[in-house]
Design a protein around this motif. Structure first.
Motif, short mmCIF file in Angstrom:
data_model
loop_
_atom_site.label_atom_id
_atom_site.label_comp_id
_atom_site.label_asym_id
_atom_site.label_seq_id
_atom_site.Cartn_x
_atom_site.Cartn_y
_atom_site.Cartn_z
N LYS A 1 -8.97 -33.68 35.81
CA LYS A 1 -8.84 -33.83 34.35
C LYS A 1 -10.24 -34.39 33.76
O LYS A 1 -10.21 -34.89 32.69
CB LYS A 1 -7.74 -34.97 34.18
CG LYS A 1 -8.38 -36.57 34.80
CD LYS A 1 -7.11 -37.55 34.88
CE LYS A 1 -7.34 -38.48 35.50
NZ LYS A 1 -7.39 -38.57 36.95
N ASP A 2 -11.50 -34.45 34.49
CA ASP A 2 -12.49 -34.83 33.73
C ASP A 2 -13.95 -34.35 34.66
O ASP A 2 -13.71 -33.83 35.59
CB ASP A 2 -12.79 -36.36 33.68
CG ASP A 2 -12.77 -37.13 34.96
OD1 ASP A 2 -13.54 -36.82 35.87
OD2 ASP A 2 -12.06 -37.92 34.95
N GLY A 3 -14.92 -34.36 34.23
CA GLY A 3 -16.07 -33.54 34.68
C GLY A 3 -16.78 -34.33 35.88
O GLY A 3 -17.05 -33.59 36.61
N VAL A 4 -16.42 -35.72 36.06
CA VAL A 4 -16.79 -36.25 37.27
C VAL A 4 -15.74 -35.59 38.44
O VAL A 4 -16.40 -35.32 39.76
CB VAL A 4 -16.51 -37.63 37.26
CG1 VAL A 4 -16.91 -38.38 38.61
CG2 VAL A 4 -17.65 -38.31 36.21
N GLU A 5 -14.50 -35.45 38.23
CA GLU A 5 -13.61 -35.05 39.39
C GLU A 5 -13.85 -33.44 39.45
O GLU A 5 -13.91 -33.16 40.71
CB GLU A 5 -12.26 -35.11 38.65
CG GLU A 5 -11.95 -36.50 38.71
CD GLU A 5 -10.13 -36.54 38.41
OE1 GLU A 5 -9.38 -35.48 38.55
OE2 GLU A 5 -9.57 -37.43 38.10
N ALA A 6 -14.52 -32.56 38.69
CA ALA A 6 -14.54 -31.47 38.60
C ALA A 6 -15.87 -31.16 39.74
O ALA A 6 -15.94 -30.59 40.64
CB ALA A 6 -15.20 -30.79 37.44
N LEU A 7 -16.95 -32.06 39.36
CA LEU A 7 -18.02 -32.05 40.26
C LEU A 7 -17.83 -32.47 41.84
O LEU A 7 -18.07 -32.00 42.92
CB LEU A 7 -19.13 -32.71 39.63
CG LEU A 7 -19.97 -31.92 38.49
CD1 LEU A 7 -20.80 -33.15 37.85
CD2 LEU A 7 -20.45 -30.55 38.82
N LEU B 1 -9.20 -25.51 37.15
CA LEU B 1 -9.09 -25.67 35.76
C LEU B 1 -9.39 -27.11 35.43
O LEU B 1 -9.02 -28.13 36.11
CB LEU B 1 -7.55 -25.61 35.21
CG LEU B 1 -7.15 -25.98 33.93
CD1 LEU B 1 -7.86 -25.14 32.73
CD2 LEU B 1 -5.68 -26.24 33.67
N VAL B 2 -10.38 -27.32 34.66
CA VAL B 2 -11.03 -28.53 34.18
C VAL B 2 -10.68 -28.95 32.97
O VAL B 2 -11.02 -28.27 31.92
CB VAL B 2 -12.68 -28.57 34.44
CG1 VAL B 2 -13.28 -30.21 34.15
CG2 VAL B 2 -13.16 -27.92 35.60
N GLU B 3 -9.56 -29.79 32.80
CA GLU B 3 -8.71 -30.02 31.37
C GLU B 3 -8.18 -31.23 31.44
O GLU B 3 -7.61 -31.86 32.52
CB GLU B 3 -7.58 -28.99 31.24
CG GLU B 3 -6.91 -28.82 30.04
CD GLU B 3 -7.73 -28.87 28.81
OE1 GLU B 3 -7.87 -30.09 28.09
OE2 GLU B 3 -8.40 -27.86 28.53
N ILE C 1 -13.78 -20.99 37.72
CA ILE C 1 -13.69 -22.15 37.09
C ILE C 1 -13.28 -21.94 35.59
O ILE C 1 -13.84 -21.43 34.90
CB ILE C 1 -14.87 -23.11 36.99
CG1 ILE C 1 -15.36 -23.27 38.44
CG2 ILE C 1 -14.76 -24.46 36.26
CD1 ILE C 1 -16.61 -23.78 38.80
N LEU C 2 -12.17 -22.73 35.00
CA LEU C 2 -11.86 -22.70 33.64
C LEU C 2 -12.25 -24.09 33.08
O LEU C 2 -11.63 -25.10 33.52
CB LEU C 2 -10.29 -22.32 33.42
CG LEU C 2 -9.88 -21.11 33.91
CD1 LEU C 2 -8.34 -21.12 33.86
CD2 LEU C 2 -10.56 -19.75 33.26
N LEU C 3 -13.15 -24.12 32.29
CA LEU C 3 -13.84 -25.58 31.90
C LEU C 3 -13.61 -25.64 30.37
O LEU C 3 -14.20 -24.96 29.52
CB LEU C 3 -15.29 -25.35 32.09
CG LEU C 3 -16.06 -26.40 31.76
CD1 LEU C 3 -15.50 -27.64 32.76
CD2 LEU C 3 -17.36 -26.25 32.21
N ASP C 4 -13.14 -26.65 30.18
CA ASP C 4 -12.91 -27.45 28.82
C ASP C 4 -14.27 -28.01 28.44
O ASP C 4 -14.77 -28.67 29.27
CB ASP C 4 -11.79 -28.51 28.67
CG ASP C 4 -11.32 -28.79 27.04
OD1 ASP C 4 -11.90 -28.08 26.34
OD2 ASP C 4 -10.96 -29.72 26.92
N HIS D 1 -5.94 -25.07 40.55
CA HIS D 1 -6.17 -26.36 40.97
C HIS D 1 -6.67 -27.16 39.78
O HIS D 1 -7.27 -26.53 38.71
CB HIS D 1 -7.29 -26.67 42.18
CG HIS D 1 -7.07 -25.86 43.21
ND1 HIS D 1 -6.37 -26.45 44.28
CD2 HIS D 1 -7.55 -24.77 43.62
CE1 HIS D 1 -6.23 -25.71 45.23
NE2 HIS D 1 -6.97 -24.48 44.99
N VAL D 2 -6.19 -28.55 39.30
CA VAL D 2 -6.46 -28.96 38.08
C VAL D 2 -7.05 -30.50 38.09
O VAL D 2 -6.65 -31.01 39.08
CB VAL D 2 -5.04 -29.33 37.38
CG1 VAL D 2 -5.45 -29.93 35.95
CG2 VAL D 2 -4.42 -27.87 37.00
#
Length: 146
Positions: free
Chosen positions: A41-47, A13-15, A65-68, A38-39
């Motif tokens: 909080k931002d796009g840099v962490e997601a990648l 979860l990218v949120e 991937i659940l992406l905000d 897994h969570v």
């Protein structure tokens, strides 16, 4: 229909909204979803998570991937573009889960190869039901690459 252990996946979860993270966690608990959430909080962490870099080097490859879209540092469209351009990551299904109902966001997300675009409901019970349906579809109905 009983879910077999083989259908348990890791979900990223990218949120950045703590309230939406809490609701998503509650939805997983409420429906007894056995997937590991897994969570980041931002796009840099997601990648970094997806590429297993830095503190995320021992993390599993998510099956979903659940992406905000509205994220700090690197927005959801940028993350989606990088994921779908990466031969190692592009097969991971990405569900855009966002508050935006803007047609341009919907079109852009699908043009960047999002697997689904879902607008977050504001009502708690409806949000929980949407998360359950996403889980049911991507874990029970479709076949995901391992």
């Amino acid at each position: 229909m009983t879910e077999s252990p083989l259908n348990v996946i890791d979900v990223l979860l990218v949120e950045d909204d703590p309230g939406d993270v809490l609701i998503t966690r509650e939805a997983f608990k409420h429906h007894k979803v056995r997937n590991t959430l897994h969570v980041v909080k931002d796009g840099v962490e997601a990648l970094a998570f997806l590429r297993r870099e830095g503190e995320y080097e021992n993390m599993p490859r998510p099956g979903l991937i659940l992406l905000d879209l509205n994220l700090p540092r690197k927005d959801g469209h940028e993350v989606l573009a990088e994921v779908k351009a990466d031969a190692e990551l592009r097969s991971i299904p990405v569900v855009v889960l966002t508050t935006s109902e803007a047609e341009e966001d919907i079109v852009r997300s699908y043009n960047l190869y999002a697997n689904a675009y879902v607008t977050k409901p504001v009502d708690f019970e409806t949000f929980i039901e949407v998360v359950r349906q996403i889980d049911d579809f991507f874990v029970t109905v479709v076949k995901l690459p391992r």
